[in-house]
Design a protein around this motif. Structure first.
Motif, PDB file in Angstrom:
ATOM      1  N   GLN A  22      87.569 116.391 133.656  1.00  0.00           N
ATOM      2  CA  GLN A  22      87.488 117.291 132.502  1.00  0.00           C
ATOM      3  C   GLN A  22      86.199 118.251 132.781  1.00  0.00           C
ATOM      4  OE1 GLN A  22      88.401 115.805 128.778  1.00  0.00           O
ATOM      5  NE2 GLN A  22      89.682 114.087 129.627  1.00  0.00           N
ATOM      6  N   ALA A  23      86.060 119.304 132.210  1.00  0.00           N
ATOM      7  CA  ALA A  23      84.970 120.227 132.010  1.00  0.00           C
ATOM      8  C   ALA A  23      83.839 119.550 131.361  1.00  0.00           C
ATOM      9  CB  ALA A  23      85.205 121.630 131.754  1.00  0.00           C
ATOM     10  N   HIS A  24      82.707 119.673 131.755  1.00  0.00           N
ATOM     11  CA  HIS A  24      81.452 119.173 131.049  1.00  0.00           C
ATOM     12  C   HIS A  24      81.316 120.275 130.021  1.00  0.00           C
ATOM     13  CE1 HIS A  24      81.124 115.789 133.584  1.00  0.00           C
ATOM     14  NE2 HIS A  24      81.156 116.384 134.524  1.00  0.00           N
ATOM     15  N   ALA A  25      80.823 119.809 128.676  1.00  0.00           N
ATOM     16  CA  ALA A  25      80.650 120.731 127.693  1.00  0.00           C
ATOM     17  C   ALA A  25      79.188 120.873 127.328  1.00  0.00           C
ATOM     18  CB  ALA A  25      81.656 120.607 126.431  1.00  0.00           C
ATOM     19  N   PHE A  26      78.301 120.017 127.749  1.00  0.00           N
ATOM     20  CA  PHE A  26      76.994 119.883 127.088  1.00  0.00           C
ATOM     21  C   PHE A  26      76.091 120.113 128.298  1.00  0.00           C
ATOM     22  CE2 PHE A  26      78.625 118.880 123.019  1.00  0.00           C
ATOM     23  CZ  PHE A  26      79.612 117.725 123.295  1.00  0.00           C
ATOM     24  N   LEU A  27      75.909 118.957 129.186  1.00  0.00           N
ATOM     25  CA  LEU A  27      75.057 119.296 130.286  1.00  0.00           C
ATOM     26  C   LEU A  27      75.427 120.504 131.199  1.00  0.00           C
ATOM     27  CD1 LEU A  27      74.168 115.644 131.675  1.00  0.00           C
ATOM     28  CD2 LEU A  27      72.539 117.720 131.011  1.00  0.00           C
ATOM     29  N   PRO A  28      74.857 121.632 131.625  1.00  0.00           N
ATOM     30  CA  PRO A  28      75.304 122.689 132.526  1.00  0.00           C
ATOM     31  C   PRO A  28      76.028 122.112 133.740  1.00  0.00           C
ATOM     32  CG  PRO A  28      72.977 123.225 131.595  1.00  0.00           C
ATOM     33  CD  PRO A  28      73.174 121.594 131.141  1.00  0.00           C
ATOM     34  N   GLU A  29      76.846 122.681 134.344  1.00  0.00           N
ATOM     35  CA  GLU A  29      77.332 122.135 135.536  1.00  0.00           C
ATOM     36  C   GLU A  29      76.318 121.998 136.809  1.00  0.00           C
ATOM     37  OE1 GLU A  29      80.318 121.091 136.128  1.00  0.00           O
ATOM     38  OE2 GLU A  29      81.457 121.476 134.473  1.00  0.00           O
ATOM     39  N   ALA A  30      75.379 122.753 136.677  1.00  0.00           N
ATOM     40  CA  ALA A  30      74.399 122.769 137.978  1.00  0.00           C
ATOM     41  C   ALA A  30      73.862 121.664 138.014  1.00  0.00           C
ATOM     42  CB  ALA A  30      73.493 123.899 137.988  1.00  0.00           C
ATOM     43  N   PRO A  31      73.034 121.059 137.051  1.00  0.00           N
ATOM     44  CA  PRO A  31      72.070 120.001 137.105  1.00  0.00           C
ATOM     45  C   PRO A  31      73.182 118.593 137.470  1.00  0.00           C
ATOM     46  CG  PRO A  31      72.288 120.551 134.863  1.00  0.00           C
ATOM     47  CD  PRO A  31      72.641 121.886 135.646  1.00  0.00           C
ATOM     48  N   ILE A  32      74.293 118.555 136.779  1.00  0.00           N
ATOM     49  CA  ILE A  32      75.465 117.600 137.074  1.00  0.00           C
ATOM     50  C   ILE A  32      75.703 117.601 138.422  1.00  0.00           C
ATOM     51  CG2 ILE A  32      77.832 116.682 136.575  1.00  0.00           C
ATOM     52  CD1 ILE A  32      77.471 117.993 133.914  1.00  0.00           C
ATOM     53  N   ALA A  33      75.892 118.690 139.155  1.00  0.00           N
ATOM     54  CA  ALA A  33      76.213 118.690 140.538  1.00  0.00           C
ATOM     55  C   ALA A  33      74.791 118.222 141.667  1.00  0.00           C
ATOM     56  CB  ALA A  33      76.547 120.117 140.944  1.00  0.00           C
ATOM     57  N   PHE A  34      73.731 118.839 140.732  1.00  0.00           N
ATOM     58  CA  PHE A  34      72.451 118.201 141.794  1.00  0.00           C
ATOM     59  C   PHE A  34      72.353 116.743 141.748  1.00  0.00           C
ATOM     60  CE2 PHE A  34      70.682 122.476 140.337  1.00  0.00           C
ATOM     61  CZ  PHE A  34      71.167 123.088 141.230  1.00  0.00           C
ATOM     62  N   ASN A  39      70.564 116.132 145.198  1.00  0.00           N
ATOM     63  CA  ASN A  39      69.770 117.528 145.369  1.00  0.00           C
ATOM     64  C   ASN A  39      68.452 117.366 144.365  1.00  0.00           C
ATOM     65  OD1 ASN A  39      68.517 120.035 145.530  1.00  0.00           O
ATOM     66  ND2 ASN A  39      70.587 121.154 145.713  1.00  0.00           N
ATOM     67  N   THR A  40      67.403 116.621 145.041  1.00  0.00           N
ATOM     68  CA  THR A  40      66.195 116.287 144.090  1.00  0.00           C
ATOM     69  C   THR A  40      65.036 117.841 143.871  1.00  0.00           C
ATOM     70  OG1 THR A  40      65.177 115.612 146.062  1.00  0.00           O
ATOM     71  CG2 THR A  40      65.870 113.990 144.780  1.00  0.00           C
ATOM     72  N   ALA A  41      65.433 118.762 144.957  1.00  0.00           N
ATOM     73  CA  ALA A  41      64.562 119.987 144.840  1.00  0.00           C
ATOM     74  C   ALA A  41      65.241 120.641 143.693  1.00  0.00           C
ATOM     75  CB  ALA A  41      64.568 120.529 146.117  1.00  0.00           C
ATOM     76  N   ASP A  42      66.388 120.994 143.544  1.00  0.00           N
ATOM     77  CA  ASP A  42      66.928 121.626 142.552  1.00  0.00           C
ATOM     78  C   ASP A  42      66.974 121.054 141.395  1.00  0.00           C
ATOM     79  OD1 ASP A  42      67.393 124.239 144.382  1.00  0.00           O
ATOM     80  OD2 ASP A  42      69.502 123.321 144.960  1.00  0.00           O
ATOM     81  N   LEU A  43      67.165 119.642 141.296  1.00  0.00           N
ATOM     82  CA  LEU A  43      67.056 119.224 139.875  1.00  0.00           C
ATOM     83  C   LEU A  43      65.776 119.142 139.351  1.00  0.00           C
ATOM     84  CD1 LEU A  43      68.757 117.627 137.821  1.00  0.00           C
ATOM     85  CD2 LEU A  43      68.266 115.629 139.062  1.00  0.00           C
ATOM     86  N   THR A  44      64.653 118.929 140.285  1.00  0.00           N
ATOM     87  CA  THR A  44      63.280 119.110 139.847  1.00  0.00           C
ATOM     88  C   THR A  44      63.006 120.472 138.941  1.00  0.00           C
ATOM     89  OG1 THR A  44      62.525 117.586 141.442  1.00  0.00           O
ATOM     90  CG2 THR A  44      61.041 118.879 140.597  1.00  0.00           C
ATOM     91  N   ALA A  45      63.433 121.499 139.739  1.00  0.00           N
ATOM     92  CA  ALA A  45      63.431 122.781 139.232  1.00  0.00           C
ATOM     93  C   ALA A  45      64.013 123.092 138.044  1.00  0.00           C
ATOM     94  CB  ALA A  45      63.776 123.851 140.408  1.00  0.00           C
ATOM     95  N   SER A  46      65.280 122.370 137.928  1.00  0.00           N
ATOM     96  CA  SER A  46      65.824 122.488 136.656  1.00  0.00           C
ATOM     97  C   SER A  46      65.189 121.711 135.469  1.00  0.00           C
ATOM     98  CB  SER A  46      67.244 121.927 136.880  1.00  0.00           C
ATOM     99  OG  SER A  46      68.090 122.718 137.825  1.00  0.00           O
ATOM    100  N   LEU A  47      64.652 120.490 135.703  1.00  0.00           N
ATOM    101  CA  LEU A  47      64.111 119.898 134.798  1.00  0.00           C
ATOM    102  C   LEU A  47      62.565 120.748 134.347  1.00  0.00           C
ATOM    103  CD1 LEU A  47      64.624 116.263 136.155  1.00  0.00           C
ATOM    104  CD2 LEU A  47      65.401 117.161 134.111  1.00  0.00           C
TER     105      LEU A  47
END
Length: 238
Positions: A22-34, A39-47
């Motif tokens: 099912q689609a995620h409604a709260f956390l954005p899709e990008a950090p979930i995928a990271f 993907n530590t680099a992109d998740l670090t940037a997201s945080l």
């Protein structure tokens, strides 16, 4: 027993896992995928842009920590802890990251969590009406019902988990839980663990253990337990 076992594993997957599609409604899709792919680099940037992501959840109330643990993403777990993630934070179902790691059999992550203060003595909360669910389970109990392997049982005891830890509100030991709800391999591993260790001994209520094996309606479980109980009886001093 087999009907309930299938139901129990399905509940574990729904409450601890993230594979319902099912689609995620709260956390954005990008950090979930990271978190999923490590993907530590992109998740670090997201945080850095959105610090609240550290405590945000998806529609199943799973955090980035829960997602990373299920996927075995050790570096993501370490990243989240370094950013201040609480190693004992509960989901609305009541499980902590250590419960998730124990169920999905992630030994390296278990070590990391414990080194960062994760507690082995937190039980999942009791519900108002007792049902055959996961309420009252400690991390070692989830390791006993896991279908993902049971190498973490020894590790949990080495880290301080109690092989005789009673399920909160039910009084079931890890061995009884393994007999009732877990795969046969969990029973064998628990018995072998005790046999090979001088530090651990099982407190055995023979009547409860035998009754659990009988109620399983599984000849193999009954045979394993009867042989073990007979061996224990032979070892008693006259």
């Amino acid at each position: 027993m087999h009907v309930f076992k299938r139901w129990l594993i399905r509940i574990c997957t729904a409450t601890l896992g993230l594979s319902c599609g099912q689609a995620h409604a709260f956390l954005p899709e990008a950090p979930i995928a990271f978190a999923r792919v490590g993907n530590t680099a992109d998740l670090t940037a997201s945080l850095q842009r959105q610090p609240a992501l550290l405590t945000d959840v998806d529609i199943y109330n799973h955090s980035l920590m829960d997602i990373a643990i299920e996927q075995g993403q050790t570096e993501i777990v370490e990243l989240l802890l370094s950013k201040g993630a609480d190693p004992n934070r509960r989901t609305w179902k009541g499980q902590t990251p250590l419960h998730v790691a124990a169920y999905f059999s992630k030994p390296q992550i278990i070590k990391i969590l414990v080194n960062h203060g994760a507690r082995l003595d937190i039980a999942m909360p009791l519900v108002e009406e007792k049902t055959e669910s996961l309420d009252g389970f400690y991390p070692i109990h989830l390791a006993c019902i896991s279908e993902y392997g049971h190498d973490v049982l020894r590790l949990l005891t080495e880290l301080g988990a109690d092989l005789n830890q009673k399920r909160l509100g039910y009084g079931q030991s890890p061995l009884e839980i393994a007999i009732r709800y877990g795969p046969v391999e969990a029973i064998q591993r628990l018995i072998a663990l005790v046999s090979q260790s001088r530090q651990h001994a099982l407190e055995v209520n023979m009547n409860r253990i035998r009754q659990a094996a009988i109620e399983s309606s599984d000849p193999k479980r009954m045979q394993i337990i009867e042989m073990w109980l007979a061996a224990k009886s032979d070892q008693r001093p006259n």
